[in-house]
Design a protein around this motif. Sequence first.
Motif, PDB file in Angstrom:
ATOM      1  N   ASN A   1      -7.985   2.065   1.176  1.00  0.00           N
ATOM      2  CA  ASN A   1      -7.750   3.502   0.966  1.00  0.00           C
ATOM      3  C   ASN A   1      -9.107   4.211   0.864  1.00  0.00           C
ATOM      4  O   ASN A   1     -10.154   3.578   1.091  1.00  0.00           O
TER       5      ASN A   1
ATOM      6  N   PRO B   1      -0.391   3.679  -3.376  1.00  0.00           N
ATOM      7  CA  PRO B   1      -1.456   4.181  -2.495  1.00  0.00           C
ATOM      8  C   PRO B   1      -2.837   4.204  -3.142  1.00  0.00           C
ATOM      9  O   PRO B   1      -3.842   4.033  -2.448  1.00  0.00           O
ATOM     10  N   ASP B   2      -2.916   4.410  -4.452  1.00  0.00           N
ATOM     11  CA  ASP B   2      -4.213   4.650  -5.087  1.00  0.00           C
ATOM     12  C   ASP B   2      -4.797   3.456  -5.824  1.00  0.00           C
ATOM     13  O   ASP B   2      -5.982   3.444  -6.137  1.00  0.00           O
TER      14      ASP B   2
ATOM     15  N   ARG C   1       0.827  -1.214   0.000  1.00  0.00           N
ATOM     16  CA  ARG C   1       0.000   0.000   0.000  1.00  0.00           C
ATOM     17  C   ARG C   1       0.858   1.259   0.000  1.00  0.00           C
ATOM     18  O   ARG C   1       0.482   2.264  -0.606  1.00  0.00           O
TER      19      ARG C   1
END
Lengths: 272, 272
Positions: free
Chosen positions: B226, B201-202, B197
Motif C-alpha cells: 500500500n 487496506p491500511d 489487502r
Amino acid sequence: MTSQEIFAQIEKKSSFLCIGLDPDPRRIPKHLLKEEDPVFTFNKAIIDNTIDQAVAYKPNLAFYEAMGPSGLETLAKTLEYLPKEVFTIADAKRGDIGNTSRLYAKAFFEQMNFDAITVAPYMGEDSVGPFLEFDGKWVILLALTSNQGSQDFQLIENNAHQPLFASVLEKSQKWGTSENMMYVVGATRGESIAEVRKLVPDHFLLVPGVGAQGGSLEEVAKYGMNKQCGLLVNSSRGIIYASSEKDFGEAAKREALALQESMSKLLDTYCN
Amino acid sequence: MTSQEIFAQIEKKSSFLCIGLDPDPRRIPKHLLKEEDPVFTFNKAIIDNTIDQAVAYKPNLAFYEAMGPSGLETLAKTLEYLPKEVFTIADAKRGDIGNTSRLYAKAFFEQMNFDAITVAPYMGEDSVGPFLEFDGKWVILLALTSNQGSQDFQLIENNAHQPLFASVLEKSQKWGTSENMMYVVGATRGESIAEVRKLVPDHFLLVPGVGAQGGSLEEVAKYGMNKQCGLLVNSSRGIIYASSEKDFGEAAKREALALQESMSKLLDTYCN
C-alpha cells in the motif's frame, strides 16, 4: 505417563483436582518477599499443603516469563520439587510451524520434563504434530476456552452448522489418540461439555473456569465424566490466594480439601 | 514506534526486509561453539552484516526457550544490541485469558522492550486486548499462516462463505487500529494476499514464507503493497544459514543485499 496412571492417581486421592501454580509476585504473602526465591518458596508451600488432594499441577508460563530469565529457573526448581506421580502441565498455549513447534516440545518435554503442554490449534496439524512425537507426553489442545473471547471465533459455525471448536475436536482426533491428547474445555458452559463429550468420549478434558470464573463442578462432572473419570478440573486463584497471610498454606489446603470432598462424591456418583 | 517511523526506515533503507533471528545451536558455524555465548556471537554477526538491509528483526522465542533459562539471557542481550531505530518483533504466538495475556505483554514489552509480539487469535478479544494497551507497541495477529496446517482451520468457511482468517481480520479491526495492529499473512498464496489487502487496506502485514517456504516476493509486493509499503517480509534460514563456515556473516549480507535490491525495485514500482 499413561491415562491408566493418571486414573490410578485419581482413584487413590478420590480427586480430579489440578492446581494452577500461577504465582503473581504482587499477590503472594508479603512475609515471603525476604526469601531468596519468594515464588519458589510459595510454590513449595502450596504443593506441600495440597499434594494429597491434587493429581495434577499446572504452572502457567506467563507468570514465570513475566519475572524475566530467573522466572524459568524458579519454574524448573518447582517442577523438580513435584513428586513424580503427579501429572505436570505446562500451560503455555504454544503452537508454531513444524520445526519451531518441535523446539517448544524439546523445551517443555526434555529441558523441563513436563508431562503435558497446552497447545493452540489455529495453525493446524503440522503445528501440533511435533508435540505428539514424544513417548508418554501429552498435548492438551485448546478447544472451547472459558473466557469471554471464546465466543469470537470458537463458536463460528461452518456451513454444516458445526462450530469451530467441534471442528478442532473432530480433526485433531486423527492426529493423536486418547493416550497422547487431551482437550481444554471451559467449565463456564455445562451444556457444551455434554456436546464435547459426545465428540470425544474417551479423551481426558482439562477444565478451567471452576471457582474464580464461575463454572459449576457438579455440571462438569455430570456432563463430562467417563468411566476413567476423564476430567482434570483446574483451580488456581481460589486455592493459591485463599489467604494472603502467613496461613496461606493451610488456607490453600482447606480450599483444596473442600474441592476434593466434592470430587470424591462426584466420582462415586458418575464414575463407575 | 509509529507506522510512520517504520515507513521512514523502509524509505531510508529501500527495504522492507525482516530477518528472523532463529539460531539453532546445531546449525550455527562450528567455530563459534568455543565462544562464551555462541548464539549471541552469531546473532551479533548477523545483525552487524545486515543492519543496512533490514528494517526489522524477529527472534522466534522457541529457539531461545529450547536453550533453557540461559536462552532468555541471550535473547535479552540480542535485543539490547539491536539499534533503537529497527523494529523488533517477539515471534511468540502467545494468547491467553486476559490477566495472563497482560503478564505476557509485560514480559515482552516491559521486561524485554520488544516493539511487537505475534499473538494467536483463537481465544478472542480478551486474549488480544491486553497487548494493545501499551503505547507505541504492536500486536501482530496470526491471520493466514504459511504452513500446510493453515488449511485445517483458517480456511473453514462460515455460513456466509467467509473463511476463518477473514473473520479474524474483520473482528480484530474493532479491537485495534492500523497504528497498533499488524497481521501475519503467509507468502505462499499470492492471491490470498490480495484478499487480505481488500479487508485491511491500511494495516502492515508481516509476511513469512518467502525463501525456504517457497513464496514469491514479486506476488507479495504486487498484491500486498500500500502507499506506506505496508509490508514486512521475513526471511530467516535463507539469510542466517547462507553459509555454515567462517564467512557466514558475509554470506548473510550477500543474501540480505539480494533481497533488498529486489525490494528496492518493488518499492519503486508499487509504492508511490
